[in-house]
Design an enzyme around this catalytic site. Structure first.
Site, PDB file in Angstrom:
ATOM      1  N   ASP A   1      -9.451   1.470  18.026  1.00 29.54           N
ATOM      2  CA  ASP A   1      -8.335   1.034  18.846  1.00 29.54           C
ATOM      3  C   ASP A   1      -7.455   2.256  19.106  1.00 29.54           C
ATOM      4  O   ASP A   1      -7.539   3.270  18.408  1.00 29.54           O
ATOM      5  CB  ASP A   1      -7.557  -0.086  18.163  1.00 29.54           C
ATOM      6  CG  ASP A   1      -6.852  -0.991  19.167  1.00 29.54           C
ATOM      7  OD1 ASP A   1      -6.616  -0.557  20.305  1.00 29.54           O
ATOM      8  OD2 ASP A   1      -6.527  -2.142  18.804  1.00 29.54           O
ATOM      9  N   TYR A   2      -6.620   2.145  20.103  1.00 27.68           N
ATOM     10  CA  TYR A   2      -5.836   3.304  20.517  1.00 27.68           C
ATOM     11  C   TYR A   2      -4.959   3.834  19.377  1.00 27.68           C
ATOM     12  O   TYR A   2      -4.152   3.099  18.811  1.00 27.68           O
ATOM     13  CB  TYR A   2      -4.959   2.930  21.712  1.00 27.68           C
ATOM     14  CG  TYR A   2      -5.644   2.996  23.061  1.00 27.68           C
ATOM     15  CD1 TYR A   2      -7.024   2.833  23.183  1.00 27.68           C
ATOM     16  CD2 TYR A   2      -4.915   3.231  24.218  1.00 27.68           C
ATOM     17  CE1 TYR A   2      -7.643   2.895  24.422  1.00 27.68           C
ATOM     18  CE2 TYR A   2      -5.531   3.296  25.470  1.00 27.68           C
ATOM     19  CZ  TYR A   2      -6.890   3.131  25.563  1.00 27.68           C
ATOM     20  OH  TYR A   2      -7.511   3.196  26.799  1.00 27.68           O
TER      21      TYR A   2
END
Length: 807
Positions: free
Chosen positions: A346-347
């Site tokens: 995920d970012y």
């Protein structure tokens, strides 16, 4: 539709896994990349030959790659797009070659103007309200980036371009469909497949091959601002809608068709029940709860369809953040379920192992731990993984680990078709966006997702009898469409939809009534409530405007700032209350005091505790966020062109004090409150219609089966009213006595049916061992002999029963 070149197998789930397992088992790992080829490989290199099997192409390319070229495939770029762009946002081959001489794995969100000086191209409006690239601009940018990757890097490995696509392609001008929770409210997998087929077509036309969707988190806390992104609280419903979304995005076989995109399952896992309801909070849940509630949508997706990407979640489980959890990502996902795709971060999640979870002091340490957990690529930018070459040389990461990750990433690229079709037509990107069929589908979805929670007979309205319709509430004109949205070509407001409906037959008067926040911008950090004195004036005006109306429609709820992803300490989105925000109840009470027929439509992202509205309104509709065709969908339902058939994918509580309130609780839960009530305001699966239905008890083909056998169960349903309508037949099962405590009921099957007045049908389901199994004390999945109660009904409460015996 599926593309397959000669000698390139069309891979369903089983053959896909078997082929990859064979390739991995026979490929030498640790020393595979040491035979490097100087200079650019010949044009006839095996990996360039589309007629060769994917596994052979992967191994041929992998053996040619230097360590630096492998690591380049394991990073993306987003915040640092300025490194590969001109100041005005045009892709710069020279800058890209200087910054990434060994190539690049992915570009994050090519449709946005990240890394651009807004003064040079007008790319940004108000704070947080970015105006992104349109279709032709995105396609041209993608073509330039792919041309650089193919022509200006030694091996010519094309890029994967990923985009957000939660409820349609999140891009300027693309079709915006109802938010995820509203799509789940349709209980219509076939519709969901059609919707994401459109989203995939629009994405691929602009050059993307990978969607960061669907979200298949099970959501069990409505305080959590991301609940709108989910398909609800039940693992079976989430699984079925999730599988339908995947079929729409990428189909059921690989390689991809030219109008499909690969999916990324989000977020593994436990994300939907965070401690105190706040995003990224610890998921304090046991392995049993994981396996019973949170794992099933992920497991079914990766075992039933050829999913190539899974995104790890931000949260921790039992002290281990998912990006550092080898048991979760390797032992369960890869070894137990046989997943052979890539795990994507995920970012900024690898960075957050340090900054949020406080596990390590260096980004190198975080990268080592993420590699051990088998996270294959770092998104959106390379921060930790850019250090992998030095970590290999120092012995902290092995080249075999790098090879495993790159093998999976290259496999995804080959199966995406990007080696053969890297470029797109900018003119087609515009032509295939927001087409008439897409807009019609958005309208259909809006109507099918609306849930009728109460109706004392005021609905449906008749255009010839309305006279004057007062429409109140800021959302009636300033229509929210939910998080992870861009700017559609046109959003039909409720006022516009009703004015189109009126066409001289009745009068529509609009009054704002009450404002919520000074801005509606989802990405803006600051949330400022509107001053009370402003709303007091608006409420007085709304009462005056509604005083001589024949019917009143109040549009209440939330906007994109009040229920959203809390991605930073200064950008929050979770709430400690489920009450209507601001002075909306002041407006509602003043309007109810007029004594006029009053309809309330809710547009919101989370379940709201609207007890007083439910008591006092003549009709109550839950719309969630209905997308760009909101106004038309609402008008269709209000005037009976569409008979509402949506059902709740979540339980609606009476107050925040009841939480957790999910329906599939254990027998000792919901014992009671002193001077309180444990029953929900509206139960899971609930939704009314303009007609009535009668549903039979479930009828078994055999009352007793042996362990391991299946049995057919039938339910009769009849439309007992006067108009055509939809009903959702819901089948629940309870294991009556077991060695492990079991939920009071669990949804196992459902089907939405449409019936004319007086018509009936028989809905049949197959009860399989997987519908009856449990995880026993040794954490083995078994069916225990005994009795099972089968329950059928229109919701999780109003059910009729029969008993199945397993010997």
């Amino acid at each position: 539709m599926t593309i397959a070149t000669p000698r390139t197998p069309v891979l369903g789930r089983r053959t896909f896994v078997s082929a990859l397992l064979g390739a991995v088992a026979t490929a030498p790992l640790a020393g595979l990349a040491r035979a490097q080829v100087a200079g650019r490989p010949e044009a006839g290199a095996l990996y360039r030959d589309a007629t060769q099997p994917v596994a052979a192409r992967v191994e041929d390319l992998l053996r040619r790659m230097t360590l630096e070229e492998k690591v380049a495939q394991m990073v993306g770029i987003w915040e640092r797009k300025g490194d590969i762009q001109e100041p005005n946002g045009d892709f710069s081959p020279a800058r890209a070659s200087e910054r990434f001489p060994h190539g690049l794995g992915q570009i994050s969100r090519p449709s946005d103007f990240r890394g651009v000086d807004p003064s040079l191209n007008g790319a940004a409006g108000a704070a947080g309200d970015a105006v992104n690239r349109d279709g032709p601009q995105t396609a041209s940018y993608v073509n330039a980036a792919q041309r650089w990757a193919i022509e200006n890097t030694r091996l010519g490995i094309p890029l994967i371009l990923h985009e957000e696509a939660l409820h349609g392609y999140t891009a300027r001008g693309a079709t915006s469909f109802p938010q995820s929770i509203a799509l789940a409210s349709t209980w219509d997998p076939e519709l969901v497949t059609r919707i994401f087929s459109v989203a995939a077509r629009e994405m691929r036309a602009r050059g993307a091959q990978l969607a960061l969707a669907p979200v298949v988190d099970v959501a069990r806390d409505p305080r959590w601002g991301r609940i709108e992104e989910t398909y609800g609280e039940d693992p079976h419903l989430v699984s079925e809608i999730g599988l339908a979304a995947i079929r729409g995005y990428q189909g059921e076989t690989l390689p991809l068709a030219p109008d499909k995109v690969l999916v990324t399952l989000k977020h593994m896992t436990g994300h939907g029940q965070p401690e105190n309801g706040t995003n990224v909070g610890p998921a304090n849940i046991s392995e049993r709860t994981l396996r019973e509630n949170f794992f099933p949508p992920f497991e079914r997706a990766v075992t039933e369809l050829p999913v190539m990407a899974v995104m790890a979640s931000y949260n921790e489980i039992d002290g281990l953040p998912s990006h550092a959890n080898r048991w979760l990502l390797n032992d369960v996902l890869r070894q137990e379920w046989g997943f052979r795709g890539a795990v994507v971060s995920d970012y900024f999640a690898i960075r957050e192992l340090n900054t949020r979870h406080r596990m390590f002091t260096s980004i190198e340490d975080a990268a080592v731990r993420a590699m051990d957990a088998t996270v294959d690529i770092e998104l959106p930018d390379g921060e930790g993984y850019v250090h992998l070459p030095e970590l290999v040389r120092s012995g902290r990461v092995t080249e075999a680990q790098i090879d495993d990750a790159v093998r999976r990433l290259l496999t995804m690229k080959f199966l995406s078709g990007v080696f053969e079709q890297p470029y797109v037509d900018p003119d087609a990107a515009e032509r295939l966006t927001a087409t008439p069929d897409a807009i019609a589908l958005a309208r259909e979805a809006a109507g099918r997702g609306i849930i009728l929670l109460k109706n004392n007979g005021v609905l449906p309205l008749s255009a010839g009898r309305v006279g004057k319709l007062a429409v109140l509430g800021t959302h009636a004109r300033d229509t929210p469409i939910g998080g992870y949205s861009d700017i559609p070509r046109h959003v039909v407001s409720v006022v516009e939809g009703l004015q189109n409906e009126a066409q001289g037959r009745f009068e529509v008067v609009y009054s704002e009534g009450v404002r919520l926040t000074k801005s509606r911008v989802w990405a803006a950090d600051l949330v400022e409530p509107v001053e009370p004195e402003v709303n007091a004036r608006l409420i007085r005006q709304a009462v005056a405007d509604a005083r001589d109306a024949d019917v009143i429609l109040m549009v209440l709820g939330e906007n994109e700032q009040l229920s959203r992803e809390a991605w930073a300490d200064n950008h929050l989105g979770d709430r400690d209350t489920l009450e209507l925000f601001g002075q909306q109840m002041d407006l509602a009470r003043a309007i109810f005091a007029l004594g006029k027929p009053t309809i309330v439509l809710l547009l919101n992202g989370r379940p709201l505790a609207v007890t007083e509205l439910a008591e006092r309104a003549d009709a109550l509709l839950e719309g969630w966020y209905l997308g760009q065709e909101t106004g038309h969908g609402v008008a269709d339902v209000l005037f009976g062109r569409v008979n509402p058939g949506g059902k709740l994918p979540v339980t609606i509580p009476r107050s925040v004090g009841q939480l957790p309130v999910f329906y599939n609780h254990k027998p000792t839960s919901r014992r009671g409150y002193l001077l309180g009530d444990t029953s929900p305001l509206f139960p899971f699966g609930f939704g009314l219609s303009y007609t009535t239905f009668d549903m039979s008890a479930p009828r078994l083909a055999r009352g007793s089966i042996r362990n391991g056998e299946s049995v057919r169960v039938e339910v009769d349903v009849r439309n007992t009213g006067r108009v055509r309508g939809d009903e959702v037949v819901q089948l629940y099962i309870r294991d009556d006595h077991a060695s492990i405590t079991r939920p009071v009921k669990e949804l196992k099957h459902f089907r939405r049916v449409t019936l004319e007045p007086g018509a009936s049908t028989t809905v049949a389901f197959e009860i399989r061992p997987s519908d009856l199994w449990l995880w026993n004390i040794d954490m083995e999945r078994v069916v225990e002999p005994g009795t099972f109660t089968l329950m059928a009904g229109p919701n999780s409460v109003d059910v009729k029963t029969t008993t199945l015996t397993v010997t």
